[in-house]
Design a protein around this motif. Structure first.
Motif, PDB file in Angstrom:
ATOM      1  N   PRO A  64       0.817  -1.212   0.000  1.00 15.88           N
ATOM      2  CA  PRO A  64       0.000   0.000   0.000  1.00 15.88           C
ATOM      3  C   PRO A  64       0.853   1.265   0.000  1.00 15.88           C
ATOM      4  O   PRO A  64       1.895   1.337   0.653  1.00 15.88           O
ATOM      5  CB  PRO A  64      -0.793  -0.103   1.301  1.00 15.88           C
ATOM      6  N   ASN A  65       0.395   2.249  -0.763  1.00 17.85           N
ATOM      7  CA  ASN A  65       1.011   3.578  -0.780  1.00 17.85           C
ATOM      8  C   ASN A  65       2.482   3.583  -1.198  1.00 17.85           C
ATOM      9  O   ASN A  65       3.301   4.264  -0.604  1.00 17.85           O
ATOM     10  CB  ASN A  65       0.849   4.258   0.586  1.00 17.85           C
ATOM     11  N   TRP A  77       0.359   2.896  -6.368  1.00 12.23           N
ATOM     12  CA  TRP A  77      -0.659   2.060  -5.722  1.00 12.23           C
ATOM     13  C   TRP A  77      -1.821   2.959  -5.308  1.00 12.23           C
ATOM     14  O   TRP A  77      -1.629   3.955  -4.616  1.00 12.23           O
ATOM     15  CB  TRP A  77      -0.035   1.409  -4.474  1.00 12.23           C
ATOM     16  N   LEU A  78      -3.026   2.632  -5.749  1.00 14.26           N
ATOM     17  CA  LEU A  78      -4.195   3.415  -5.334  1.00 14.26           C
ATOM     18  C   LEU A  78      -5.083   2.619  -4.396  1.00 14.26           C
ATOM     19  O   LEU A  78      -5.834   3.180  -3.599  1.00 14.26           O
ATOM     20  CB  LEU A  78      -5.031   3.838  -6.548  1.00 14.26           C
ATOM     21  N   GLY A  79      -5.025   1.314  -4.520  1.00 15.13           N
ATOM     22  CA  GLY A  79      -5.848   0.443  -3.709  1.00 15.13           C
ATOM     23  C   GLY A  79      -5.365  -0.969  -3.928  1.00 15.13           C
ATOM     24  O   GLY A  79      -4.507  -1.196  -4.789  1.00 15.13           O
ATOM     25  N   GLU A  82      -6.071  -1.562  -7.511  1.00 10.12           N
ATOM     26  CA  GLU A  82      -6.169  -0.383  -8.367  1.00 10.12           C
ATOM     27  C   GLU A  82      -4.838   0.367  -8.424  1.00 10.12           C
ATOM     28  O   GLU A  82      -4.197   0.572  -7.394  1.00 10.12           O
ATOM     29  CB  GLU A  82      -7.265   0.536  -7.801  1.00 10.12           C
ATOM     30  N   THR A 136      -2.489  16.949   6.646  1.00 14.12           N
ATOM     31  CA  THR A 136      -2.301  16.429   7.998  1.00 14.12           C
ATOM     32  C   THR A 136      -1.288  15.280   8.058  1.00 14.12           C
ATOM     33  O   THR A 136      -0.972  14.795   9.131  1.00 14.12           O
ATOM     34  CB  THR A 136      -3.629  15.931   8.595  1.00 14.12           C
ATOM     35  N   LEU A 137      -0.792  14.843   6.898  1.00 15.40           N
ATOM     36  CA  LEU A 137       0.188  13.746   6.918  1.00 15.40           C
ATOM     37  C   LEU A 137       1.547  14.251   7.389  1.00 15.40           C
ATOM     38  O   LEU A 137       1.884  15.417   7.195  1.00 15.40           O
ATOM     39  CB  LEU A 137       0.372  13.184   5.509  1.00 15.40           C
ATOM     40  N   ALA A 150       0.710   8.791  -1.278  1.00 18.33           N
ATOM     41  CA  ALA A 150      -0.442   8.797  -0.388  1.00 18.33           C
ATOM     42  C   ALA A 150      -1.564   9.561  -1.043  1.00 18.33           C
ATOM     43  O   ALA A 150      -1.338  10.617  -1.636  1.00 18.33           O
ATOM     44  CB  ALA A 150      -0.073   9.442   0.941  1.00 18.33           C
ATOM     45  N   GLN A 151      -2.754   8.997  -0.950  1.00 20.61           N
ATOM     46  CA  GLN A 151      -3.926   9.737  -1.371  1.00 20.61           C
ATOM     47  C   GLN A 151      -4.486  10.371  -0.114  1.00 20.61           C
ATOM     48  O   GLN A 151      -4.776   9.685   0.854  1.00 20.61           O
ATOM     49  CB  GLN A 151      -4.952   8.803  -1.987  1.00 20.61           C
ATOM     50  N   THR A 152      -4.599  11.665  -0.128  1.00 17.02           N
ATOM     51  CA  THR A 152      -5.012  12.352   1.081  1.00 17.02           C
ATOM     52  C   THR A 152      -5.695  13.659   0.712  1.00 17.02           C
ATOM     53  O   THR A 152      -5.960  13.929  -0.458  1.00 17.02           O
ATOM     54  CB  THR A 152      -3.789  12.564   2.005  1.00 17.02           C
ATOM     55  N   LEU A 153      -5.992  14.459   1.738  1.00 17.19           N
ATOM     56  CA  LEU A 153      -6.606  15.758   1.494  1.00 17.19           C
ATOM     57  C   LEU A 153      -5.555  16.844   1.647  1.00 17.19           C
ATOM     58  O   LEU A 153      -4.781  16.845   2.599  1.00 17.19           O
ATOM     59  CB  LEU A 153      -7.726  16.010   2.509  1.00 17.19           C
ATOM     60  N   THR A 158      -8.848  16.291  -2.786  1.00 14.44           N
ATOM     61  CA  THR A 158      -8.190  14.988  -2.842  1.00 14.44           C
ATOM     62  C   THR A 158      -6.972  15.076  -3.752  1.00 14.44           C
ATOM     63  O   THR A 158      -7.080  15.541  -4.878  1.00 14.44           O
ATOM     64  CB  THR A 158      -9.162  13.937  -3.402  1.00 14.44           C
TER      65      THR A 158
ATOM     66  N   ARG B  12      -4.995   7.626   9.604  1.00 16.60           N
ATOM     67  CA  ARG B  12      -5.309   8.857   8.880  1.00 16.60           C
ATOM     68  C   ARG B  12      -6.392   9.606   9.661  1.00 16.60           C
ATOM     69  O   ARG B  12      -7.109   9.022  10.469  1.00 16.60           O
ATOM     70  CB  ARG B  12      -5.843   8.560   7.469  1.00 16.60           C
ATOM     71  N   ASP B  13      -6.519  10.897   9.337  1.00 19.32           N
ATOM     72  CA  ASP B  13      -7.530  11.701  10.010  1.00 19.32           C
ATOM     73  C   ASP B  13      -8.939  11.345   9.567  1.00 19.32           C
ATOM     74  O   ASP B  13      -9.162  10.959   8.425  1.00 19.32           O
ATOM     75  CB  ASP B  13      -7.282  13.185   9.726  1.00 19.32           C
ATOM     76  N   GLU B  16     -10.685  12.180   6.141  1.00 20.08           N
ATOM     77  CA  GLU B  16     -10.481  11.421   4.907  1.00 20.08           C
ATOM     78  C   GLU B  16     -11.514  10.309   4.737  1.00 20.08           C
ATOM     79  O   GLU B  16     -11.564   9.665   3.700  1.00 20.08           O
ATOM     80  CB  GLU B  16      -9.084  10.780   4.901  1.00 20.08           C
ATOM     81  N   HIS B  61     -11.231   9.530   0.759  1.00 23.94           N
ATOM     82  CA  HIS B  61     -10.222  10.349   0.078  1.00 23.94           C
ATOM     83  C   HIS B  61      -8.872   9.640  -0.008  1.00 23.94           C
ATOM     84  O   HIS B  61      -7.861  10.248  -0.303  1.00 23.94           O
ATOM     85  CB  HIS B  61     -10.062  11.701   0.786  1.00 23.94           C
ATOM     86  N   GLY B  62      -8.866   8.353   0.318  1.00 27.20           N
ATOM     87  CA  GLY B  62      -7.627   7.588   0.248  1.00 27.20           C
ATOM     88  C   GLY B  62      -7.801   6.438  -0.726  1.00 27.20           C
ATOM     89  O   GLY B  62      -8.039   6.667  -1.911  1.00 27.20           O
ATOM     90  N   CYS B  63      -7.744   5.224  -0.191  1.00 27.28           N
ATOM     91  CA  CYS B  63      -7.792   4.044  -1.059  1.00 27.28           C
ATOM     92  C   CYS B  63      -9.216   3.673  -1.471  1.00 27.28           C
ATOM     93  O   CYS B  63      -9.400   2.753  -2.253  1.00 27.28           O
ATOM     94  CB  CYS B  63      -7.094   2.873  -0.379  1.00 27.28           C
ATOM     95  N   ARG B  65     -11.570   2.115   0.046  1.00 30.93           N
ATOM     96  CA  ARG B  65     -12.048   0.779   0.439  1.00 30.93           C
ATOM     97  C   ARG B  65     -12.954   0.921   1.654  1.00 30.93           C
ATOM     98  O   ARG B  65     -12.692   1.750   2.526  1.00 30.93           O
ATOM     99  CB  ARG B  65     -10.906  -0.153   0.838  1.00 30.93           C
TER     100      ARG B  65
END
Lengths: 198, 96
Positions: A64-65, A77-79, A82, A136-137, A150-153, A158, B12-13, B16, B61-63, B65
């Motif tokens: 992951p990630n 890697w998205l999922g 995916e 926030t990461l 990382a997919q994040t805000l 997004t 994660r927060d 998300e 907003h992440g994977c 799932r």
């Protein structure tokens, strides 16, 4: 009067203006028009894995990630099933055709998302601090190293964030939706002002 | 704000994630043969416990799932996080 079709970056208008000068410790740029393919499939299926590995010249990232680089092609890697494949400009549709052919008869999904997203690049010694204002990461290299994504805000939108450190300092790539690109660019440019020497 | 440990992406927060209500609800296998009362119960009725609650969350907003979380509704403490199809504490799990 008909005009021939032309492509336009979502940042046409804002992106061409230099927001921060060369002396600034943060720089913003766009990498437009790269080929982007969204691939979905089952990594538990050896036929899928073999076909994709054969075309891409290396395995898909299954941790992951993480990101895998095969030549000029980057795979995110998205999922668990995916991935996002990013190719240099103009190479996306060819790769899509080759992949589709190689995956014939196998359960998969492949979509060209090139025109739906663009890439912003934030680089320079203070790139991490700029992003940390609205993310926030933990972006310290100990927690978020090159090769990770990382997919994040980020400021409410997004993003797919990844780190590519260069000899001249840290560099972050942000893959964002086309419709968010202008907002995010302005947001980052505003936040970058303090890193501009007076 | 909650910090949720996505089974794929790690902590994660809460911003998300999106919330998906109570987990482990079983759809009646034969809706035609199900009484209106049982169908309404499946559709609308949810437990509202004071304490441990098994619920679904999506890392929107992440994977992207869906997964399960056991959360204490009083203290908000998250006791467990497990993937769809995985085994939760006390043997709770998704319908096969």
């Amino acid at each position: 009067m008909s005009e021939s079709p032309r492509r336009e970056s979502p940042l046409a208008g804002v992106g061409s203006q230099p927001v921060v000068g060369d002396a600034a410790t943060v720089r913003l740029a766009e990498r437009p028009f790269r080929g982007q393919l969204n691939l979905r499939g089952d990594v538990a299926s050896p036929t899928f894995v073999d076909a994709v590995t054969g075309v891409l010249g290396g395995p898909l990232p299954v941790q992951p990630n993480t990101v895998a680089d095969h030549g000029e092609v980057r795979i995110f890697w998205l999922g668990p099933d995916e991935w996002l494949i990013i190719t240099p400009e103009g190479a996306g549709s060819d790769l899509k055709t080759v992949l589709q052919k190689a995956l014939e008869g196998i359960h998969f999904a492949l979509s060209d998302v090139s025109s739906g997203q663009t890439t912003l690049v934030v680089s320079g010694p203070d790139a991490g601090s700029l992003l940390s204002k609205s993310c926030t990461l933990d972006l310290h290299p100990r927690a978020f190293a090159p090769g990770q994504c990382a997919q994040t805000l980020l400021a409410g939108s997004t993003v797919l964030l990844s780190r590519l450190d260069r000899a001249h300092g840290p560099e972050f790539e942000l893959v964002v939706r086309r419709s968010f690109a202008d907002y995010l660019w302005r947001c980052l440019a505003d936040g970058a002002e303090e890193y501009q020497p007076a | 704000m909650l910090q949720i440990d996505c089974p794929w992406c790690g902590p994660r927060d809460e911003t998300e994630f999106s919330y998906g209500g109570e987990a482990h609800i079983v759809r009646p296998s034969d809706p035609d043969a199900t009484s209106d009362e049982a169908w309404a119960d499946y559709l609308f009725m949810r437990t509202n416990p004071r304490g441990r609650h098994a619920e679904q969350w999506c890392h929107a907003h992440g994977c992207r799932r869906w997964f399960n979380v056991v959360r204490d509704t009083v203290s908000y403490r998250i006791e467990a996080v497990y993937r769809i199809g995985g085994q939760g504490p006390g043997g709770s799990h998704d319908p096969a």
